[in-house]
Design a protein around this motif. Structure first.
Motif, PDB file in Angstrom:
ATOM      1  N   ASP A  63       0.663  -1.335  -0.032  1.00  0.00           N
ATOM      2  CA  ASP A  63       0.059  -0.071  -0.023  1.00  0.00           C
ATOM      3  C   ASP A  63       0.935   1.285   0.029  1.00  0.00           C
ATOM      4  N   HIS A  64       1.907   1.444   0.782  1.00  0.00           N
ATOM      5  CA  HIS A  64       2.524   2.574   1.030  1.00  0.00           C
ATOM      6  C   HIS A  64       3.212   3.152  -0.093  1.00  0.00           C
ATOM      7  N   ILE A  65       4.074   2.107  -1.124  1.00  0.00           N
ATOM      8  CA  ILE A  65       4.866   2.771  -2.012  1.00  0.00           C
ATOM      9  C   ILE A  65       4.049   2.259  -3.478  1.00  0.00           C
ATOM     10  N   GLY A 107      -5.108  -3.193  -1.264  1.00  0.00           N
ATOM     11  CA  GLY A 107      -5.549  -1.924  -0.727  1.00  0.00           C
ATOM     12  C   GLY A 107      -4.755  -1.619   0.335  1.00  0.00           C
ATOM     13  N   ILE A 108      -5.001  -0.562   0.894  1.00  0.00           N
ATOM     14  CA  ILE A 108      -4.428   0.082   2.297  1.00  0.00           C
ATOM     15  C   ILE A 108      -4.772  -1.113   3.372  1.00  0.00           C
ATOM     16  N   VAL A 109      -3.735  -1.664   4.091  1.00  0.00           N
ATOM     17  CA  VAL A 109      -3.724  -2.695   4.990  1.00  0.00           C
ATOM     18  C   VAL A 109      -5.115  -2.630   5.901  1.00  0.00           C
ATOM     19  N   HIS A 110      -5.464  -1.275   6.204  1.00  0.00           N
ATOM     20  CA  HIS A 110      -6.370  -1.199   7.396  1.00  0.00           C
ATOM     21  C   HIS A 110      -7.941  -1.133   6.505  1.00  0.00           C
ATOM     22  N   VAL A 111      -7.951  -1.193   5.337  1.00  0.00           N
ATOM     23  CA  VAL A 111      -9.169  -1.291   4.557  1.00  0.00           C
ATOM     24  C   VAL A 111      -9.251  -2.671   4.348  1.00  0.00           C
ATOM     25  N   GLY A 128       2.776  -3.844  11.633  1.00  0.00           N
ATOM     26  CA  GLY A 128       3.985  -2.678  11.842  1.00  0.00           C
ATOM     27  C   GLY A 128       3.301  -1.384  11.228  1.00  0.00           C
ATOM     28  N   ASP A 129       2.217  -0.934  11.882  1.00  0.00           N
ATOM     29  CA  ASP A 129       1.783   0.336  11.349  1.00  0.00           C
ATOM     30  C   ASP A 129       0.907   0.908  12.391  1.00  0.00           C
ATOM     31  N   SER A 130       0.937   2.268  12.564  1.00  0.00           N
ATOM     32  CA  SER A 130       0.655   2.760  13.892  1.00  0.00           C
ATOM     33  C   SER A 130      -1.071   3.075  13.741  1.00  0.00           C
ATOM     34  N   HIS A 131      -1.514   2.814  12.505  1.00  0.00           N
ATOM     35  CA  HIS A 131      -3.035   2.993  12.394  1.00  0.00           C
ATOM     36  C   HIS A 131      -3.957   1.646  12.389  1.00  0.00           C
ATOM     37  N   THR A 132      -3.047   0.605  12.796  1.00  0.00           N
ATOM     38  CA  THR A 132      -3.749  -0.604  12.988  1.00  0.00           C
ATOM     39  C   THR A 132      -5.088  -0.477  14.083  1.00  0.00           C
ATOM     40  N   GLY A 346      -8.504  10.371   0.159  1.00  0.00           N
ATOM     41  CA  GLY A 346      -8.013   9.106   0.265  1.00  0.00           C
ATOM     42  C   GLY A 346      -7.580   8.601   1.729  1.00  0.00           C
ATOM     43  N   SER A 347      -6.794   7.839   1.904  1.00  0.00           N
ATOM     44  CA  SER A 347      -6.254   7.242   3.061  1.00  0.00           C
ATOM     45  C   SER A 347      -7.163   6.365   4.099  1.00  0.00           C
ATOM     46  N   CYS A 348      -6.515   5.561   4.785  1.00  0.00           N
ATOM     47  CA  CYS A 348      -7.263   4.468   5.656  1.00  0.00           C
ATOM     48  C   CYS A 348      -8.265   5.362   6.691  1.00  0.00           C
ATOM     49  N   THR A 349      -8.326   6.539   6.788  1.00  0.00           N
ATOM     50  CA  THR A 349      -9.212   7.263   7.825  1.00  0.00           C
ATOM     51  C   THR A 349     -10.435   7.267   7.004  1.00  0.00           C
ATOM     52  N   GLY A 407      -4.338   2.863  -2.946  1.00  0.00           N
ATOM     53  CA  GLY A 407      -3.062   2.921  -2.092  1.00  0.00           C
ATOM     54  C   GLY A 407      -2.783   4.045  -1.049  1.00  0.00           C
ATOM     55  N   CYS A 408      -1.806   4.302  -0.367  1.00  0.00           N
ATOM     56  CA  CYS A 408      -1.545   5.233   0.549  1.00  0.00           C
ATOM     57  C   CYS A 408      -1.375   6.573   0.199  1.00  0.00           C
ATOM     58  N   SER A 409      -0.827   6.664  -1.178  1.00  0.00           N
ATOM     59  CA  SER A 409      -0.873   7.799  -1.895  1.00  0.00           C
ATOM     60  C   SER A 409      -0.209   9.184  -1.158  1.00  0.00           C
ATOM     61  N   MET A 410      -0.964  10.127  -1.409  1.00  0.00           N
ATOM     62  CA  MET A 410      -0.496  11.709  -0.752  1.00  0.00           C
ATOM     63  C   MET A 410      -0.764  11.428   0.745  1.00  0.00           C
ATOM     64  N   CYS A 411      -1.224  10.349   1.329  1.00  0.00           N
ATOM     65  CA  CYS A 411      -1.338  10.625   2.954  1.00  0.00           C
ATOM     66  C   CYS A 411       0.134  10.686   3.353  1.00  0.00           C
ATOM     67  N   LEU A 412       1.134  10.032   2.784  1.00  0.00           N
ATOM     68  CA  LEU A 412       2.457  10.143   3.270  1.00  0.00           C
ATOM     69  C   LEU A 412       3.230  10.396   2.243  1.00  0.00           C
ATOM     70  N   GLY A 413       2.890  10.514   0.892  1.00  0.00           N
ATOM     71  CA  GLY A 413       3.984  10.743   0.022  1.00  0.00           C
ATOM     72  C   GLY A 413       5.161  10.048  -0.405  1.00  0.00           C
ATOM     73  N   SER A 429      -7.101  12.580   5.024  1.00  0.00           N
ATOM     74  CA  SER A 429      -5.966  11.784   5.745  1.00  0.00           C
ATOM     75  C   SER A 429      -5.994  12.064   7.252  1.00  0.00           C
ATOM     76  N   ASN A 430      -5.136  11.531   7.969  1.00  0.00           N
ATOM     77  CA  ASN A 430      -5.080  11.758   9.323  1.00  0.00           C
ATOM     78  C   ASN A 430      -3.741  12.462  10.161  1.00  0.00           C
ATOM     79  N   ARG A 431      -2.705  12.765   9.214  1.00  0.00           N
ATOM     80  CA  ARG A 431      -1.589  13.428   9.920  1.00  0.00           C
ATOM     81  C   ARG A 431      -1.293  14.801   9.008  1.00  0.00           C
ATOM     82  N   GLY A 435       5.909  18.307   6.384  1.00  0.00           N
ATOM     83  CA  GLY A 435       6.526  17.226   5.586  1.00  0.00           C
ATOM     84  C   GLY A 435       5.851  15.853   5.408  1.00  0.00           C
ATOM     85  N   ARG A 436       4.627  15.674   5.834  1.00  0.00           N
ATOM     86  CA  ARG A 436       4.064  14.298   5.869  1.00  0.00           C
ATOM     87  C   ARG A 436       3.671  13.993   4.463  1.00  0.00           C
ATOM     88  N   GLN A 437       3.142  15.109   3.615  1.00  0.00           N
ATOM     89  CA  GLN A 437       2.597  14.809   2.427  1.00  0.00           C
ATOM     90  C   GLN A 437       3.761  14.921   1.218  1.00  0.00           C
TER      91      GLN A 437
HETATM   92  S1  SF4 Z   1      -2.087   6.429   7.559  1.00  0.00           S
HETATM   93 FE1  SF4 Z   1      -1.766   6.884   5.303  1.00  0.00          FE
HETATM   94  S2  SF4 Z   1       0.204   5.760   5.026  1.00  0.00           S
HETATM   95 FE2  SF4 Z   1      -0.538   5.213   7.012  1.00  0.00          FE
HETATM   96  S3  SF4 Z   1      -1.790   3.045   6.063  1.00  0.00           S
HETATM   97 FE3  SF4 Z   1      -2.947   4.877   6.357  1.00  0.00          FE
HETATM   98  S4  SF4 Z   1      -3.149   5.631   4.212  1.00  0.00           S
HETATM   99 FE4  SF4 Z   1      -1.362   4.311   4.645  1.00  0.00          FE
END
Ligand code: SF4
Lengths: 474, 213
Positions: A63-65, A107-111, A128-132, A346-349, A407-413, A429-431, A435-437
């Protein structure tokens, strides 16, 4: 200490033993992995000649890359290709299921976890992802872990962890028009602070939470970590069970549904459960919340003035001053009218089907502002497909949005989707960290998906409730 | 403790070295290691990217940052403020700091996942109140070559002629002092009990549980 909560019950069921460190060794019911945080862990396993202990309880996605425009292999960017190949090798060698782009399930792991029925009440879930924390929406005990812990889980199926306190957050009342789950969690973080949840797990309860669908509950649990809480959860109920019944796992194993339901019911927090803390929030009072700064806790109602740093607690003043300088906002003004260059949906949020539907209703028949680059990045290939089938893609494209792959896309660039220079982005997104994006001068304003849609149309942060003729209700 | 796989896990009773002050609250892991440097499959070489965007401008010109200063190049104890390491769970953050040369961090408070990730690397994260931290940061600024000694077990930090009390989380202290911070071997030795726990869980299918080794 808390007693009789879902957290206590799930913990007890998964506790293997207490380690000499005083930490508990917990069994992990579902281990989700992705390409960014797992390769080093597999490397450590190889160094020690260890195997994956519970491959069938492990599931991978990318998802991230992953590029969200051209996904043909090899990926244009070498680093992305290398990470993808490494993940492919690791899952192949260990015999781990992989929702890769060819499967139609990526897709994004949390979706991905929830939509396939992997996420279930009463499971311990780590990644291994804080939004678990997202998976807590189903009454699972779910939290993000670091790479050394991924190694532990791969090698042993367990994790060393200290038990935390439980704070119940009761949100009662009804959410008004244009106000969504995202606003509830931004408000919670605004009130309790980005560190308020350190040492706690959040139980979200109350009539406003119960009336939310699973997607809304996921948006809330998703951002628990932004409030410092490693995990957040909602007790499972009929809404949860209805979702589960429709997932692959329970469609294929209907007998499992009946078999597991008593377990799910048994782990709900007791009516007389004891909590370490209780916080109450009145849903009726909420309005759309947007951030003015560079932490998710720096939020305000859309009609409220940006705070004077001096009016904040002493330890927050410096951060606030720096944030206001970075964002170029003035205390005393509202965020409404703040010019934006990019709109990111976008994003898992907030990139599940109902999020896209609500945003599409705002966008329908309108056009993206001339100065705005707007993109929709669905949370998964399944969300993407469903949205295309019901015509949402056409609505967005007709308005001038780019429609991307999941994908995660511009949530973290981490892929090619990044802010440039000092662009300002209305983001679902959530952050909003500096520099996040993808650009260190980029400016991120967090908001709910309908508000992102409204900002894309007007070119500035806009109270979606004031868009003429907009259909803003849920 | 001797690891079952023959890997020796060192006991971390104390850490000493000169300090480097990193001022500011809420320094998140995106600042410690920007996401674009995470496109790697090993942690090697991450050290040079620690705090990258705070250290370099667009044209890769150095900005003012302690990690750029000659006098702190040999420092191994970082002194930070509150909520250090918040945000993403990336272990790349402590890995980058460790590879830059950091062996211990003293701060007002740490984000939990970050502290857990540090522990997994044997890096103590010890805490003290805001005033103490400020004094420490000032002292380090004036004495870039002065040693700080963190006694993990006694929960003290000694610098110059001063010894002050600090706090080390109980589980962290035990893990470091007894050399059980690398939990893999420890937990692997309980494999039979793990299988028993799994069998009692209604959602775990029997064939997902491995046979005894
Ligand atoms: S917060 Fe952003 S980078 Fe992290 S899993 Fe969710 S969509 Fe992907």
């Amino acid at each position: 200490m808390s007693e009789g909560t879902l957290y206590d019950k799930v913990w007890d069921r998964h506790k293997v033993t207490t380690l000499p460190t005083g930490q508990d060794q917990l069994f992990v019911g579902l281990h989700l992995i992705h390409e960014v945080t797992s390769p080093q862990a597999f490397g450590m396993l190889r160094e020690r000649d260890l195997e994956v202990a519970y491959p069938e309880l492990t599931h991978a996605t990318v998802d991230h890359i992953v590029p969200t425009a051209d996904q043909s292999r090899p990926y244009e960017e070498d680093a992305a290709e290398e990470m993808m190949s490494e993940l492919e090798r690791n899952v192949r060698e260990a015999g781990i299921d992989f929702s890769d782009p060819d499967s139609g399930d990526q897709g994004i792991v949390h979706v991905v976890g929830p939509e396939q029925g992997l996420t279930q009440p009463g499971k311990t879930i780590v990644c291994g992802d804080s939004h678990t924390s997202t998976h807590g929406a189903f009454g699972a005990l779910a939290f993000g872990i670091g790479t050394s812990q991924i190694r532990d889980v791969l090698a042993t199926g367990t994790l060393a962890f200290e038990k935390q306190k439980v704070r119940k957050i009761e949100v009662d009342g009804e959410l008004g028009d244009g106000v969504g789950a995202k606003d509830v969690i931004l408000e919670i973080i605004r009130r309790l602070g980005t560190e308020g949840g350190v040492g706690y797990v959040y139980e979200y309860a109350g009539s406003a939470i119960e009336s939310l669908g699973m997607e809304g509950r996921m948006s809330i649990c998703n951002m628990s970590i932004e409030g410092g809480a490693r995990a957040g959860y909602v007790n499972p109920d009929e809404t949860t069970y209805e979702w589960l019944e429709e997932t692959d796992y329970f469609r294929e194993n209907p007998e499992k549904f009946e078999e597991l339901k008593p377990y799910w019911e048994s782990i709900r927090s007791d009516d007389d459960a004891e909590y370490d803390d209780v916080v109450r929030i009145d849903a009726d009072e909420l309005e759309p919340v947007v951030t003015w700064g560079t932490t998710p806790g720096q939020g305000i109602g859309i009609t409220d003035p940006i705070p004077e740093p001096e009016a904040l607690p002493a330890d927050k003043q410096d951060t606030a001053r720096r944030a206001q300088e970075h964002m170029r906002v003035e205390p005393g003004e509202t965020m409404a009218g703040y010019d934006i260059d990019v709109a990111f949906l976008g994003s898992c949020t907030n990139a599940r089907l109902p999020d896209l539907r609500r945003a599409a209703r705002i966008v329908e028949g309108r056009e993206v502002h001339d100065d705005v680059r707007a993109l929709v990045v669905p949370g998964s290939q399944r969300v993407q497909k469903a949205a295309e089938e019901e015509g949402l893609k056409d609505v967005f494209e007709a308005a001038g949005f780019e429609w991307r792959n999941a994908g995660c896309s511009m949530c973290l660039g981490m892929n090619e989707d990044q802010l440039e220079g000092d662009e300002a982005c209305a983001s679902s997104s959530n952050r909003n960290f500096v520099g996040r994006q993808g650009s260190k001068d980029g400016r991120t304003v967090l908001m709910n998906p309908r508000m992102v849609a409204a900002a894309a149309i007007t070119g500035e942060v806009t109270d979606v409730r004031e868009l003429p003729e907009a259909e803003v209700t849920a | 403790m001797a690891d079952a796989d023959g890997v020796e896990i060192p006991e971390v009773d104390s850490v000493s070295g000169s300090g480097v002050p990193i001022r500011g609250n809420d320094i998140d892991t995106d600042q410690i290691i920007p996401a674009r440097f995470m496109k790697v499959v090993t942690f090697d070489g991450l050290g040079e990217f620690a705090f990258f965007d705070l250290r370099f401008d667009e044209d890769d010109e150095q900005k003012d940052h302690p990690f750029n200063e000659e006098r702190f190049q040999d420092s191994s104890v970082m002194v930070v403020n509150s909520n250090f390491g918040c945000g993403s769970s990336r272990e790349h953050a402590p890995q980058a700091l460790m590879r830059w040369g950091i062996d211990a961090i003293i701060g007002e408070s740490f984000a939990e996942i970050f502290a857990g990730n540090c522990l997994a690397l044997g890096i103590p994260t010890v805490t003290a109140d805001a005033e103490t931290i400020e004094e420490l940061q000032d002292w380090v600024d004036e004495n870039p070559d002065g040693d700080l000694e963190i006694d993990v077990e006694a929960e003290t930090v000694t610098y110059g002629s001063e010894t002050i009390d600090v706090t080390v989380d109980d589980a962290q202290r035990k893990a470091l002092v007894e050399g059980v911070w690398d939990t893999t071997a420890l937990m692997k030795s309980n494999a039979a009990a793990v299988r028993d726990t799994a069998r009692e869980l209604p959602y775990v299918e029997a064939d997902a549980i491995p046979e005894a080794e």
